[in-house]
Write a protein that holds these residues in place. Sequence first.
Motif, short mmCIF file in Angstrom:
data_model
loop_
_atom_site.label_atom_id
_atom_site.label_comp_id
_atom_site.label_asym_id
_atom_site.label_seq_id
_atom_site.Cartn_x
_atom_site.Cartn_y
_atom_site.Cartn_z
N SER A 140 0.84 -1.19 0.00
CA SER A 140 0.00 0.00 0.00
C SER A 140 0.87 1.24 0.00
CB SER A 140 -0.90 0.00 1.24
OG SER A 140 -1.67 1.18 1.29
N LYS A 141 0.40 2.28 -0.67
CA LYS A 141 1.15 3.55 -0.67
C LYS A 141 1.04 4.25 0.67
CE LYS A 141 1.64 7.94 -3.12
NZ LYS A 141 1.13 8.82 -4.21
N PHE A 142 -0.11 4.08 1.34
CA PHE A 142 -0.34 4.75 2.62
C PHE A 142 -0.54 3.72 3.72
CE2 PHE A 142 -1.97 7.59 -0.70
CZ PHE A 142 -1.23 8.74 -0.41
N PHE A 143 0.03 4.01 4.88
CA PHE A 143 -0.11 3.12 6.03
C PHE A 143 -0.36 3.96 7.28
CE2 PHE A 143 1.99 0.64 9.54
CZ PHE A 143 1.01 -0.34 9.63
N LEU A 144 -1.42 3.61 8.01
CA LEU A 144 -1.80 4.32 9.24
C LEU A 144 -1.79 3.33 10.40
CD1 LEU A 144 -3.00 6.62 10.96
CD2 LEU A 144 -5.24 6.04 10.03
N LEU A 145 -1.10 3.71 11.46
CA LEU A 145 -0.95 2.84 12.64
C LEU A 145 -1.86 3.36 13.76
CD1 LEU A 145 0.74 0.41 13.69
CD2 LEU A 145 2.40 2.08 14.53
N THR A 146 -2.84 2.54 14.16
CA THR A 146 -3.78 2.92 15.22
C THR A 146 -4.03 1.71 16.13
OG1 THR A 146 -5.66 2.39 13.79
CG2 THR A 146 -4.94 4.70 13.83
N THR A 147 -2.96 1.08 16.54
CA THR A 147 -3.07 -0.17 17.30
C THR A 147 -3.21 0.02 18.80
OG1 THR A 147 -0.66 -0.23 17.21
CG2 THR A 147 -1.83 -1.60 15.62
N GLY A 148 -3.23 1.26 19.27
CA GLY A 148 -3.38 1.51 20.70
C GLY A 148 -2.09 1.29 21.46
N GLY A 149 -2.22 1.21 22.80
CA GLY A 149 -1.05 1.05 23.65
C GLY A 149 -0.92 -0.36 24.20
N LYS A 150 -0.70 -0.44 25.53
CA LYS A 150 -0.54 -1.75 26.17
C LYS A 150 -1.54 -1.98 27.30
CE LYS A 150 3.56 -3.54 26.64
NZ LYS A 150 4.97 -3.80 27.05
N SER A 151 -2.38 -1.00 27.57
CA SER A 151 -3.32 -1.14 28.68
C SER A 151 -4.49 -2.05 28.30
CB SER A 151 -3.84 0.23 29.13
OG SER A 151 -4.47 0.90 28.07
N PHE A 152 -4.99 -2.78 29.29
CA PHE A 152 -6.04 -3.77 29.08
C PHE A 152 -5.68 -4.72 27.93
CE2 PHE A 152 -8.73 -0.40 31.12
CZ PHE A 152 -8.99 -1.13 32.28
N PRO A 153 -4.58 -5.48 28.09
CA PRO A 153 -4.11 -6.35 27.00
C PRO A 153 -5.14 -7.38 26.54
CG PRO A 153 -2.97 -6.84 29.07
CD PRO A 153 -3.70 -5.56 29.27
N LYS A 154 -6.12 -7.71 27.39
CA LYS A 154 -7.14 -8.68 26.98
C LYS A 154 -7.98 -8.16 25.82
CE LYS A 154 -7.70 -11.21 31.34
NZ LYS A 154 -8.64 -11.58 32.43
N THR A 155 -7.96 -6.83 25.61
CA THR A 155 -8.71 -6.26 24.49
C THR A 155 -7.88 -6.25 23.21
OG1 THR A 155 -7.98 -3.99 24.95
CG2 THR A 155 -9.96 -4.77 26.09
N SER A 204 -4.75 -4.81 23.13
CA SER A 204 -3.74 -3.75 23.24
C SER A 204 -2.50 -4.33 23.92
CB SER A 204 -4.29 -2.58 24.05
OG SER A 204 -5.38 -1.99 23.39
N THR A 205 -1.61 -4.89 23.10
CA THR A 205 -0.43 -5.55 23.66
C THR A 205 0.88 -4.91 23.21
OG1 THR A 205 -0.58 -7.15 21.84
CG2 THR A 205 -1.58 -7.78 23.94
N GLY A 206 0.80 -3.69 22.68
CA GLY A 206 2.02 -2.97 22.31
C GLY A 206 2.57 -3.33 20.95
#
Length: 412
Positions: free
Chosen positions: A158-173, A175-177
């Motif tokens: 892809s020409k464009f890439f957007l990163l919106t993966t969140g942080g590390k809080s509440f990893p069960k959801t 959000s594992t970094g």
Amino acid sequence: MNVDLIIAGAGPAGLFAAIQAAENNINKNILILEKNHSAGKKLLISGSGQCNLTHAGDISNFFDHYGNNFNFLLGPLYTFDNKMLMQFFKNRGLKFRKARGGKIFPDSNKASDILDVLIKECNKKNIKINYNEEVKKVNYNNNSNKFEITTSNNYYSSKFFLLTTGGKSFPKTGSTGDGFEIAADLGHKIIEPRPALAPVIIKNYKFKMLSGISLRNKEISLFRDNNLLKSWSGDLLLTHRGLSGPGIINYSRYIRSGDIIKVKLLNYNKNELENNLIKKIEREGKLNLLNLLIKYPLAQRLIEKILEIAKIDGSINAAHLNKKERKEIIEHFSSLEFKVKELAGFHQSMVTKGGIDLKEINPQNMESRIINNFFAAGEVLDIDGDTGGYNLQAAFSTAYLAGIEISERLKR
């Protein structure tokens, strides 16, 4: 498979940025890759499932609620403020209510209503979401000027890439970094991720049996190596392991292991409190000490515990209190001291402090200053706000800027 835009993460930032990017780009191929089997898992538990979307205050007052990195948000928040965020959802049938302290919730008290609007908008704009597809690696090919994305199932460019993966809080959801590793592989500096909006665990904690007692609007001071770092006022809560409540969790971004937290229980300085206590004893010295002290606006169980810690018999006549004991009581009431063992982990922290170094992101459009056409938004950035809707507002505002910038470039 080649697509026009790939977004990693189907949380609020990823979904909202996709919606903006698709505006007037209906024929463009926009793909969101989500590691979970459904979108917005963390959004659904925000505000205890009710979704504290934003805050009702004037946007100019928001910046005091983002710690030391508030300057980065000047552009995003003024470009897409709380009123605009609420209007986006109002235009799609949602109503809102203002709760205590100015927090804004959907009138239904259902976070799922917020998510439903975002998913419906994605569907209307032909934005595809691939679930159960975790981004494993991202490379930038200088020859093709495209991003090469390897997932658990496929390979994309892809020409464009957007990163919106969140942080590390509440990893069960989910959000594992992961996003921090992706950004680092692309050459970005990562500020060490730490729990934020987290309760504090206290070393040799003596108040376990007082769990649930709240202390309203107390002066709180933070010390490190015997130096005062910060003082503030707020509500706090005694828990079974330490301290919580907004007066603690909103400032947990500053707190480290080994720090000393001091809480001023009464609105007197030490001299004023001593004079006040002496006068009480002169007037009512025949009362036993505990009955005298409970005339102060503190929970009886807390006073009993302080006397126990100070090894002072609460059943003695107040008049028999000696000078040393009086000084001990004044010290505890004026400056109840707690030594920090650690912050509660990511499983209890609401957000993550740290992330992609903001110096490497353009705050006007969320584009990387290192790699063209690489964007980041939301909690993967080194931004953390107070409770009260500030974190979701930051996620939507940064996503908006990224989305509209990508939208313009997709038209070219």
